[in-house]
Each structure stands twice: as C-alpha cells, then as structure tokens.
Enzyme design. Sequence first.
Site, mmCIF file in Angstrom:
data_model
loop_
_atom_site.group_PDB
_atom_site.id
_atom_site.type_symbol
_atom_site.label_atom_id
_atom_site.label_comp_id
_atom_site.label_asym_id
_atom_site.label_seq_id
_atom_site.Cartn_x
_atom_site.Cartn_y
_atom_site.Cartn_z
ATOM 1 N N ARG A 176 55.980 36.778 50.575
ATOM 2 C CA ARG A 176 55.032 37.548 51.687
ATOM 3 C C ARG A 176 53.648 37.270 51.529
ATOM 4 O O ARG A 176 52.802 38.220 52.192
ATOM 5 C CB ARG A 176 55.179 39.147 51.792
ATOM 6 C CG ARG A 176 56.753 39.483 52.056
ATOM 7 C CD ARG A 176 57.185 38.977 53.505
ATOM 8 N NE ARG A 176 58.633 39.405 53.413
ATOM 9 C CZ ARG A 176 59.518 38.522 53.167
ATOM 10 N NH1 ARG A 176 59.422 37.436 52.295
ATOM 11 N NH2 ARG A 176 61.051 38.935 53.180
ATOM 12 N N SER A 225 58.508 46.028 57.532
ATOM 13 C CA SER A 225 58.467 46.764 56.537
ATOM 14 C C SER A 225 57.041 46.920 56.049
ATOM 15 O O SER A 225 56.362 45.735 56.082
ATOM 16 C CB SER A 225 59.068 45.843 55.491
ATOM 17 O OG SER A 225 60.626 45.929 55.734
ATOM 18 N N GLU A 295 52.434 45.536 52.404
ATOM 19 C CA GLU A 295 52.737 43.966 53.011
ATOM 20 C C GLU A 295 51.498 44.030 53.921
ATOM 21 O O GLU A 295 51.132 42.770 54.357
ATOM 22 C CB GLU A 295 54.151 43.909 53.680
ATOM 23 C CG GLU A 295 54.524 42.523 54.215
ATOM 24 C CD GLU A 295 56.013 42.579 54.463
ATOM 25 O OE1 GLU A 295 56.888 42.907 53.758
ATOM 26 O OE2 GLU A 295 56.266 41.982 55.730
HETATM 27 C C1 LIG Z 1 59.684 45.002 64.355
HETATM 28 C C2 LIG Z 1 59.218 44.124 63.165
HETATM 29 C C3 LIG Z 1 59.930 43.342 62.324
HETATM 30 C C4 LIG Z 1 59.609 42.452 61.200
HETATM 31 N N1 LIG Z 1 60.356 41.929 60.356
HETATM 32 C C5 LIG Z 1 59.901 41.092 59.418
HETATM 33 C C6 LIG Z 1 60.691 40.333 58.376
HETATM 34 O O1 LIG Z 1 62.046 40.409 58.577
HETATM 35 N N2 LIG Z 1 60.040 39.561 57.486
HETATM 36 C C7 LIG Z 1 58.813 39.309 57.562
HETATM 37 O O2 LIG Z 1 58.402 38.794 56.683
HETATM 38 N N3 LIG Z 1 57.891 40.044 58.217
HETATM 39 C C8 LIG Z 1 58.309 40.722 59.179
HETATM 40 N N4 LIG Z 1 57.647 41.576 60.214
HETATM 41 C C9 LIG Z 1 56.121 41.519 59.865
HETATM 42 C C10 LIG Z 1 55.413 40.462 60.902
HETATM 43 O O3 LIG Z 1 56.039 40.274 61.957
HETATM 44 C C11 LIG Z 1 54.915 38.970 60.039
HETATM 45 O O4 LIG Z 1 54.360 39.412 58.761
HETATM 46 C C12 LIG Z 1 54.569 37.963 60.789
HETATM 47 O O5 LIG Z 1 54.883 36.761 60.085
HETATM 48 C C13 LIG Z 1 52.996 38.496 61.138
HETATM 49 O O6 LIG Z 1 52.537 37.347 62.117
HETATM 50 P P1 LIG Z 1 51.674 37.787 63.117
HETATM 51 O O7 LIG Z 1 51.155 36.535 64.106
HETATM 52 O O8 LIG Z 1 51.716 39.025 63.932
HETATM 53 O O9 LIG Z 1 50.278 38.105 62.205
HETATM 54 P P2 LIG Z 1 49.273 39.041 62.454
HETATM 55 O O10 LIG Z 1 49.754 40.679 62.090
HETATM 56 O O11 LIG Z 1 48.238 39.154 63.575
HETATM 57 O O12 LIG Z 1 48.246 38.791 61.277
HETATM 58 C C14 LIG Z 1 48.503 38.972 59.966
HETATM 59 C C15 LIG Z 1 47.327 38.438 58.748
HETATM 60 O O13 LIG Z 1 47.395 37.090 59.096
HETATM 61 C C16 LIG Z 1 46.093 36.619 59.362
HETATM 62 N N5 LIG Z 1 46.224 35.505 60.458
HETATM 63 C C17 LIG Z 1 47.204 35.427 61.473
HETATM 64 N N6 LIG Z 1 47.209 34.294 62.126
HETATM 65 C C18 LIG Z 1 46.088 33.719 61.524
HETATM 66 C C19 LIG Z 1 45.537 32.286 61.513
HETATM 67 N N7 LIG Z 1 45.947 31.133 62.576
HETATM 68 N N8 LIG Z 1 44.751 31.780 60.729
HETATM 69 C C20 LIG Z 1 44.241 32.604 59.633
HETATM 70 N N9 LIG Z 1 44.641 34.084 59.710
HETATM 71 C C21 LIG Z 1 45.459 34.489 60.406
HETATM 72 C C22 LIG Z 1 45.438 37.827 60.165
HETATM 73 O O14 LIG Z 1 44.067 37.827 60.193
HETATM 74 C C23 LIG Z 1 46.075 38.894 59.152
HETATM 75 O O15 LIG Z 1 45.514 39.032 57.947
HETATM 76 C C24 LIG Z 1 58.127 42.407 61.096
HETATM 77 C C25 LIG Z 1 57.387 42.963 62.053
HETATM 78 C C26 LIG Z 1 57.841 43.820 63.016
HETATM 79 C C27 LIG Z 1 57.067 44.743 64.188
#
Ligand SMILES: Cc1cc2nc3c(=O)[nH]c(=O)nc-3n(C[C@H](O)[C@H](O)[C@H](O)COP(=O)(O)OP(=O)(O)OC[C@H]3O[C@@H](n4cnc5c(N)ncnc54)[C@H](O)[C@@H]3O)c2cc1C
Length: 304
Positions: A176, A225, A295
């Site tokens: 992660r 999570s 996480e």
């Molecule tokens: C219902 C639900 C279920 C989920 N299930 C899972 C799962 O099964 N497995 C899992 O791993 N995760 C899961 N997640 C967590 C999450 O969806 C993942 O970690 C996802 O990959 C985060 O992506 P995001 O675009 O929303 O990132 P954000 O939440 O917007 O950002 C996360 C981090 O990444 C940075 N960031 C984002 N994009 C960039 C970029 N282009 N350049 C530099 N930094 C950047 C942000 O600054 C921040 O630090 C779940 C979340 C929810 C709400």
Amino acid sequence: MSLRPQGLKENWSLAPLTSWLVGGPAEFYLEPQSEVDLREGIEWALSEGLSIQILGGGTNVLIHDSGVRGLVIGLRRFAQLQNQVVDGELRLNVLSGTSKAELLKVFLKHKLEPAVFLAGLPGDVGGGIVMNAGVAEALRPREFVELTRSIRVWDWSQGQIQERVQRREDLHWDYRHCRGWQPGVIVSAELAWPFEPQDDVLERVRKANQVRLTKQPLDLPSCGSVFVNPPGDKAGRLIEAAGLKGYRVGGAQVSPKHANFIVNVGGSLAQDLDVVIRHVQAEVQKQFGVQLRTEVVYLGEWPH
Ligand SMILES: Cc1cc2nc3c(=O)[nH]c(=O)nc-3n(C[C@H](O)[C@H](O)[C@H](O)COP(=O)(O)OP(=O)(O)OC[C@H]3O[C@@H](n4cnc5c(N)ncnc54)[C@H](O)[C@@H]3O)c2cc1C
C-alpha cells in the site's frame, strides 16, 4: 510573476471531493484538464510561494477540519486514456486523474484479468500508484505495481518544473505504498498487461462487485480500510477482537459490518474520525501489543 490560472477557486470546500465527506477548505483550489493547465497552476503557486498538495479521487485522504493551506490541485478532470496492443501486450497511456473505473472498462472490453482486480477499487490511476492499491484476494494482478510499466513525474522542488520518467524497477513498491518518485506529481503512467483474453472476465467482475457489496459498508461514506494489515494478521480481525465494532465518536463509527472501515454515519468531523482512529490504535496496542499503521493519508495541519 506567473498569471493567475483560469478557474482558480479560493477558500474552496474539499469535503465533497473526498469519499469521507469531511475536511475544511483549500486556501486555493484548481482542477486542471490538461498538462498546460497543470503547469500553469504549479508555476503560479511557485511564484506566489505557496505549498502544493495533490488530490486524486479523494478516496484515501483525511483532510483536517481547518482545511489545507496553499494550492490544492484536484486531478479528477485530468483524465485521458489511450490504448493499443503491442508485442502481445495491451499498453495504456493514461493521465493520472483517469479513474480506475475508466481503466476497468478498457480491460473489460478486451476481456483481460485486471478488470477483476479493478472491480470496486475507487479513485484515480495516480492515487492507485501512490498507494500501490491492491486487493486481499489472490488475484492476478493483485497490486498496482504489476500493471505499471513507467510513470512520468513533475518535480518542482528546485523552484521550477523538472520532468522525469521512472520505470517500475526504479521505484520502491511496498504494501500500500510506492516510494522513490517524490516529491512532485505523477502526471501520467504507462500501464501494460499480457493480451490474453478470457471469456469469464465479465462474470468474475460481477462476482467481485457482489462480494464487496456483501462485506463492505458501501452505503456510508468511508475511505475503505483505514489500517494496513500487520504482518501475518488482519487489522479488521484485531479491531473486532478488541470489541471495537460499533465504537463511535460524533459522526464517526467503526463499522459494525467491517471493523477496518470507519464510516461517517452523518455529520462527522475530521476530528471525530481521527479520535476514533487513535482510540482503535491505542486499544489494539494495549490488548494485543500490535501497532496498527494507517493506510489513509492525512492532509492539512495535523498536530501528529
Ligand atoms: C469504499 C472504498 C474501498 C476501498 N478499497 C480499497 C481496496 O480494496 N484496496 C486499496 O488498496 N484501497 C482501497 N481503497 C482506498 C483508495 O481507494 C485507494 O488507496 C486509491 O488508490 C486512492 O486513490 P485516490 O485517487 O482516491 O487517491 P487520493 O485519496 O486522492 O490520494 C491518496 C494519496 O495520493 C496522492 N496522490 C494522488 N494522486 C496523485 C498524483 N497523481 N501525483 C502525486 N500524488 C498523488 C495524494 O496526495 C494522497 O497523498 C478504498 C476506498 C474506498 C472509499
């Protein structure tokens, strides 16, 4: 002095842009739609001496109730996807704000296994790489690292934008988390997967969605999570064994359905979520001697 970017918002509420629906405003907020817009935003912030934070799909962040100082760049409209079959692989070039759901559609169209992995994974491609998002099930692929060939990064730490391309092998991929590209923003990524269509992919995507609906509290705002699983164990199992299912502070509650989810049952503050997170950590430490690591990424000025 750089020109003020078009579409720049001031004191812009970030809560609706996160899956927890909490957090205060950004001092400045910009949603670039192209690399030109992104460059203009970064250069303007540099010329103003502002810090820059990146928000992807907002599905893994906890934003402080007082908001975020400086410029927040939201990438939800920074989306573009091209794909072609080369040397027996499906290769995709994507801007980092492309949603995982869009990615899933392409793999599904070609009946390729990553569609199953992506089923129900929220957020953008950039966030998926930063978090090395993955699934608990023994799928192939299981983590974003397996899909990623290279990333293109813009680094402004020296006062101006410098671009570099980094291959998967140049980066450090952990459970992660992906390191070795910071600081900066991931602008785009090249993804690849062997072109080996399988007829049951659509059926498996449907099943994966069904399993998530059964196991996860998807009817309430959450960030998925909250804690990474400690080696050899499950965070959810430990939280449940500590008797914390249903534990609530304000509008933040340890989900009675899935103990590693903390849900916003209505009107939660970021502060409520943080208090619940720290209570869970303290209890699990006290009862089982295990330190649970979050996480979720904290944005804004948290005292810890
Ligand atoms: C219902 C639900 C279920 C989920 N299930 C899972 C799962 O099964 N497995 C899992 O791993 N995760 C899961 N997640 C967590 C999450 O969806 C993942 O970690 C996802 O990959 C985060 O992506 P995001 O675009 O929303 O990132 P954000 O939440 O917007 O950002 C996360 C981090 O990444 C940075 N960031 C984002 N994009 C960039 C970029 N282009 N350049 C530099 N930094 C950047 C942000 O600054 C921040 O630090 C779940 C979340 C929810 C709400």
